[in-house]
Design an enzyme around this catalytic site. Sequence first.
Site, PDB file in Angstrom:
ATOM      1  N   THR A 143       0.905 -27.947 -43.141  1.00 18.95           N
ATOM      2  CA  THR A 143       1.543 -29.204 -42.755  1.00 18.95           C
ATOM      3  C   THR A 143       0.934 -29.783 -41.481  1.00 18.95           C
ATOM      4  O   THR A 143       0.543 -29.035 -40.575  1.00 18.95           O
ATOM      5  CB  THR A 143       3.064 -28.992 -42.580  1.00 18.95           C
ATOM      6  OG1 THR A 143       3.626 -30.150 -41.966  1.00 18.95           O
ATOM      7  CG2 THR A 143       3.398 -27.797 -41.710  1.00 18.95           C
ATOM      8  N   SER A 178       9.749 -26.722 -35.801  1.00 19.99           N
ATOM      9  CA  SER A 178      10.892 -26.104 -36.499  1.00 19.99           C
ATOM     10  C   SER A 178      10.434 -24.721 -36.932  1.00 19.99           C
ATOM     11  O   SER A 178       9.234 -24.442 -37.000  1.00 19.99           O
ATOM     12  CB  SER A 178      11.302 -26.911 -37.740  1.00 19.99           C
ATOM     13  OG  SER A 178      10.354 -26.724 -38.783  1.00 19.99           O
ATOM     14  N   TYR A 180      10.498 -23.639 -39.863  1.00 17.99           N
ATOM     15  CA  TYR A 180       9.673 -23.884 -41.056  1.00 17.99           C
ATOM     16  C   TYR A 180       8.231 -24.197 -40.654  1.00 17.99           C
ATOM     17  O   TYR A 180       7.274 -23.605 -41.167  1.00 17.99           O
ATOM     18  CB  TYR A 180      10.255 -25.056 -41.887  1.00 17.99           C
ATOM     19  CG  TYR A 180       9.188 -25.765 -42.668  1.00 17.99           C
ATOM     20  CD1 TYR A 180       8.670 -25.194 -43.827  1.00 17.99           C
ATOM     21  CD2 TYR A 180       8.631 -26.972 -42.221  1.00 17.99           C
ATOM     22  CE1 TYR A 180       7.636 -25.804 -44.524  1.00 17.99           C
ATOM     23  CE2 TYR A 180       7.604 -27.582 -42.899  1.00 17.99           C
ATOM     24  CZ  TYR A 180       7.104 -26.993 -44.051  1.00 17.99           C
ATOM     25  OH  TYR A 180       6.067 -27.594 -44.717  1.00 17.99           O
ATOM     26  N   HIS A 181       8.061 -25.163 -39.731  1.00 18.21           N
ATOM     27  CA  HIS A 181       6.697 -25.565 -39.358  1.00 18.21           C
ATOM     28  C   HIS A 181       5.937 -24.396 -38.727  1.00 18.21           C
ATOM     29  O   HIS A 181       4.736 -24.243 -38.940  1.00 18.21           O
ATOM     30  CB  HIS A 181       6.726 -26.771 -38.412  1.00 18.21           C
ATOM     31  CG  HIS A 181       7.075 -28.080 -39.087  1.00 18.21           C
ATOM     32  ND1 HIS A 181       8.348 -28.597 -39.092  1.00 18.21           N
ATOM     33  CD2 HIS A 181       6.323 -28.952 -39.782  1.00 18.21           C
ATOM     34  CE1 HIS A 181       8.355 -29.746 -39.762  1.00 18.21           C
ATOM     35  NE2 HIS A 181       7.141 -29.987 -40.192  1.00 18.21           N
ATOM     36  N   LYS A 184       4.208 -22.124 -41.176  1.00 23.08           N
ATOM     37  CA  LYS A 184       2.925 -22.645 -41.666  1.00 23.08           C
ATOM     38  C   LYS A 184       1.810 -22.331 -40.660  1.00 23.08           C
ATOM     39  O   LYS A 184       0.667 -22.118 -41.049  1.00 23.08           O
ATOM     40  CB  LYS A 184       3.036 -24.152 -41.904  1.00 23.08           C
ATOM     41  CG  LYS A 184       4.034 -24.533 -42.978  1.00 23.08           C
ATOM     42  CD  LYS A 184       3.510 -24.223 -44.368  1.00 23.08           C
ATOM     43  CE  LYS A 184       4.429 -24.735 -45.456  1.00 23.08           C
ATOM     44  NZ  LYS A 184       3.875 -24.583 -46.801  1.00 23.08           N
ATOM     45  N   GLN A 207      -0.838 -31.244 -44.534  1.00 21.37           N
ATOM     46  CA  GLN A 207      -0.384 -32.468 -45.211  1.00 21.37           C
ATOM     47  C   GLN A 207       0.714 -33.167 -44.407  1.00 21.37           C
ATOM     48  O   GLN A 207       1.569 -32.523 -43.794  1.00 21.37           O
ATOM     49  CB  GLN A 207       0.133 -32.131 -46.605  1.00 21.37           C
ATOM     50  CG  GLN A 207       0.615 -33.361 -47.368  1.00 21.37           C
ATOM     51  CD  GLN A 207       0.803 -33.120 -48.841  1.00 21.37           C
ATOM     52  OE1 GLN A 207       0.006 -33.531 -49.658  1.00 21.37           O
ATOM     53  NE2 GLN A 207       1.877 -32.451 -49.196  1.00 21.37           N
ATOM     54  N   ASN A 238      11.464 -41.440 -48.318  1.00 21.70           N
ATOM     55  CA  ASN A 238      12.229 -41.355 -49.572  1.00 21.70           C
ATOM     56  C   ASN A 238      13.714 -41.582 -49.310  1.00 21.70           C
ATOM     57  O   ASN A 238      14.400 -42.260 -50.075  1.00 21.70           O
ATOM     58  CB  ASN A 238      12.023 -39.983 -50.229  1.00 21.70           C
ATOM     59  CG  ASN A 238      10.653 -39.864 -50.889  1.00 21.70           C
ATOM     60  OD1 ASN A 238       9.924 -40.860 -51.022  1.00 21.70           O
ATOM     61  ND2 ASN A 238      10.294 -38.668 -51.304  1.00 21.70           N
TER      62      ASN A 238
END
Length: 395
Positions: A143, A178, A180-181, A184, A207, A238
Amino acid sequence: MKALILGVDGYIGWPLALRLLNRGHEVAGADSFFTRRRVREVESDSAIPIGTMGRRLAALKENGLHMEFLRGDVSNAAFVYRLIEETKPDVVVHLAEQRSAPYSMLGLKQASDTMYRNVISTLNLSYALKDLSPGTHILKLGTMGEYGTPNIEIPEGFFDIEYKGRKDSLPFPKFAGSWYHWTKVHDSNNLMFANRLWKLPVTDVMQGVVYGTRTRDITDTSLFTRFDIDEVWGTALNRFCAQAVAGLPITPYGKGGQTRGFLSLEDSITCLTLAAENPPEEGEYRVFNQFDQHYSVNQLATYVKEEYERTHEGKAEIVHVENPRVEKEEHFYQPVSEKLRHLGYHPSGDLRVDLRSIMNDLEKFREKILSLKKVITPRTFWKSSSGLSEKPSGR
Ligand code: USQ
């Protein structure tokens, strides 16, 4: 080319399978349906209905396509070894990680689960390929958020540095925002090391945020991919489109100057296909920054409002809500993205046209979006992330 897609049931995995199949490649896919389960756990659902995997495979058949599907969890090493043995792929596209930053910030349980699941799946894959198929290309989804928002230009993976009179080319420092990040970042470090040890060919894709309901391969409703809009699983643009269509306020967090790289689903699939069809050199570890343009969330909120009002009778409202995250709300942002362009990538479309197309698709699911109203409003406050409660339903 024989491709194995890990996470084939997901937002990107499914349309990538469609693209590769339509381009004549052989595709096998694996998934544990983790996202479906965890989205239900926060009392949400895909705003666009998607069929079971059985229905999806039948829809492929009706379109003259075939994909082998294997159910299992890539944080289980035995499953990953079996997958590689059975499918013998030229490329493994690894999309099977927990992908939500807010989910990882719900509490200790979700942070640990994200940390384990993501880091261990990539480690499993590295070992399985080293043991069984060391020439297979690992195409791994990382990411742009690994870099954070530094006050200098962001290169593609590596940069030249001079320090106390000596020079080197080093991985660009990571400063994720985060749990999560950070997983990665850990994956990238582990892949770099696996490449150094065993010469595994790796493309590590940084990405940006992906938006959209369609790709050119999604030609009818039976082929739709999932579309999440809740505060945990949905992403900025979104969500903004869904909010406008449902008559709900569009919600930039805080001051709304947070700037990120964005790209359409169509372009994400094009880039991943290009990377798969143009593998790294033998023993190469390469990093692609994958996005089209960078925008602030304020800019995007304004574009959505303008496009909605241009095409509808009513008004769309922008309401700045308290930022649930810990992040800079005004900052410099200048990432580089050149390598995919050198491979022949051209961004496909026009953001405003894309926004109209997304809102047009979402109109058909307005009632469904409204039924999710309760989970659209942010309620995962990162500072109050708890170690003791299990959350999430009924939070
Ligand atoms: N944001 C708002 N309002 C909203 C939702 C988000 O202002 O209603 C803001 C966030 O505060 C953040 C930015 O929009 O500053 C991006 O948030 P996001 O939820 O769209 O995306 P993020 O959490 O960063 O994660 C998503 C994907 C993740 C991927 C990442 C790419 O879920 O899998 O890795 O985008 S990137 O952002 O480049 O790291």
